[in-house]
Design a protein around this motif. Sequence first.
Motif, PDB file in Angstrom:
ATOM      1  N   LEU A  36      22.523  -4.044  68.221  1.00 20.33           N
ATOM      2  CA  LEU A  36      23.974  -3.856  68.193  1.00 20.33           C
ATOM      3  C   LEU A  36      24.478  -3.701  66.759  1.00 20.33           C
ATOM      4  CD1 LEU A  36      25.276  -6.410  70.872  1.00 20.33           C
ATOM      5  CD2 LEU A  36      25.019  -3.940  71.098  1.00 20.33           C
ATOM      6  N   TYR A  78      18.316  -8.046  70.423  1.00 19.82           N
ATOM      7  CA  TYR A  78      19.436  -7.338  71.038  1.00 19.82           C
ATOM      8  C   TYR A  78      20.620  -7.268  70.072  1.00 19.82           C
ATOM      9  CZ  TYR A  78      23.390  -6.443  74.140  1.00 19.82           C
ATOM     10  OH  TYR A  78      24.527  -5.933  74.701  1.00 19.82           O
ATOM     11  N   GLN A  79      20.915  -8.393  69.402  1.00 21.53           N
ATOM     12  CA  GLN A  79      22.021  -8.415  68.443  1.00 21.53           C
ATOM     13  C   GLN A  79      21.720  -7.521  67.240  1.00 21.53           C
ATOM     14  OE1 GLN A  79      24.946  -9.696  68.906  1.00 21.53           O
ATOM     15  NE2 GLN A  79      24.399 -10.616  70.883  1.00 21.53           N
ATOM     16  N   TYR A  80      20.428  -7.455  66.837  1.00 24.21           N
ATOM     17  CA  TYR A  80      20.058  -6.568  65.734  1.00 24.21           C
ATOM     18  C   TYR A  80      20.328  -5.117  66.107  1.00 24.21           C
ATOM     19  CZ  TYR A  80      17.191  -3.516  62.921  1.00 24.21           C
ATOM     20  OH  TYR A  80      16.761  -2.468  62.147  1.00 24.21           O
ATOM     21  N   GLU A 125      17.340 -12.318  72.302  1.00 22.26           N
ATOM     22  CA  GLU A 125      18.772 -12.211  72.009  1.00 22.26           C
ATOM     23  C   GLU A 125      19.000 -11.712  70.589  1.00 22.26           C
ATOM     24  OE1 GLU A 125      22.872 -12.385  72.572  1.00 22.26           O
ATOM     25  OE2 GLU A 125      21.213 -12.503  74.022  1.00 22.26           O
TER      26      GLU A 125
END
Length: 326
Positions: free
Chosen positions: A72, A68-70, A65
Motif C-alpha cells: 500500500l 500488505y502495508q508495504y 500484514e
Amino acid sequence: MAKIKYYYDTETCRYERIRTSNFDIIINGIGILFLCSVFGFIFSLVYDKYFPSAEEARLRKENDELLYQYELLDDEVQEANQVLAMLQDRDNNIYRVIFEADPIPSEVRTAGVGGSQKYQDLLDKKLSREDLITSSFEKIDNLKRQMYIQTKSYDDITELALNKAEMLSSIPAIQPVDNKNLKRLASGFGMRFHPILKVRKLHTGIDFSADKGTPIYATGNGKVTMAKKSNSGYGWQIEIDHGFGYATKYAHMSKFHVKNGEKVVRGQLIGEVGNTGRSTAPHLHYEVVYKGKKVNPIKYFTKDITPDQYSKLLEQASVENQSLGY
C-alpha cells in the motif's frame, strides 16, 4: 510378565527357549530410539508447517500484514510521483513559459541523493527484508528531493509573478524611433550583405534609416550601462540593461540625452540618430540581447503597432538586402 519364546531345534528335535543377549537388547533399543527420533523430527516439521504455535501464527500474520502495508505504501509513493510529475510538467510548460523562465532540466529534477552509504546503518543490521526497507527509503528520499526542487521553482515563479508588472514594462516592446509609416526599417536581422566588405555576414540587429538628429527612445525600462563615443565599429552607442535577462543596444548615434548609470523608462528620449562609426548613411542600428544572446528585435515590437503593421514589418525585415552598418 514377559512372554517366553521358543524355537524348534531340528538337530535335537526339541523346543529350545529363545534367549536374548544384552548386546541385542542394546542394539534393538538404539534402533528403536533412532526410528523414534526420525519420526519425531519429521512429525515436528509437518506440525510446524501445518500446525504452527500461537506465537508463530501471530508473527506470520504480522509479517503478512506488514507486507500488505508495504505494498500500500509503495502504491502511495507511486501515486505521489505521478502527481509530482504532473506538477513538474505544468511548471515547465505553462508557468515558466508564461513568465519566460527556463525550464528546469530533468537531470536536475531527478538527481540522486546519495549512494549506498546513506543506508549503511540499515545494511549493518542485516535485516531479513532489508531490500524492501532500503527500496522504500530510496523512493521516499527521491520524492522528497524532487518536491523540494519543485517548491523552490514555485518560489521563483511567485517572485516572477510579483514582478510581472515590472517585467512587462522592462521588456523591450516598442520601436526605438518613430516609424508610424513603417518605411524606416531598412535592414533586418540575419544574413545580410556587408556595406563595406560586400560579403554576406550575420547582421545582429535591425537598421532604421532616419535623418541625423531623429529622436531615439528607450524601448523598455532599465538602466544605462554604457554611453560610449567612438569613431569606429558601432560609433556612438548606448546600452541599456532592462533586467530579467534583457539588454538593448543603440548604435551610430550623434547625440546622447542620458548618461552612464542613469535609469530610464520606456519611451524616454535617450539620444539622436547619427552616422558615426562603421556606417554608410545616417541610421540607427538596434539590437536586443536576451541572456547574453543577440536575438531578432522584430519579435519584440508589440506595443505600438497593429497586427497588420507587424506583418508588414516582418515582411520588410525578411528581405536579404544590404545593411547600413555593422
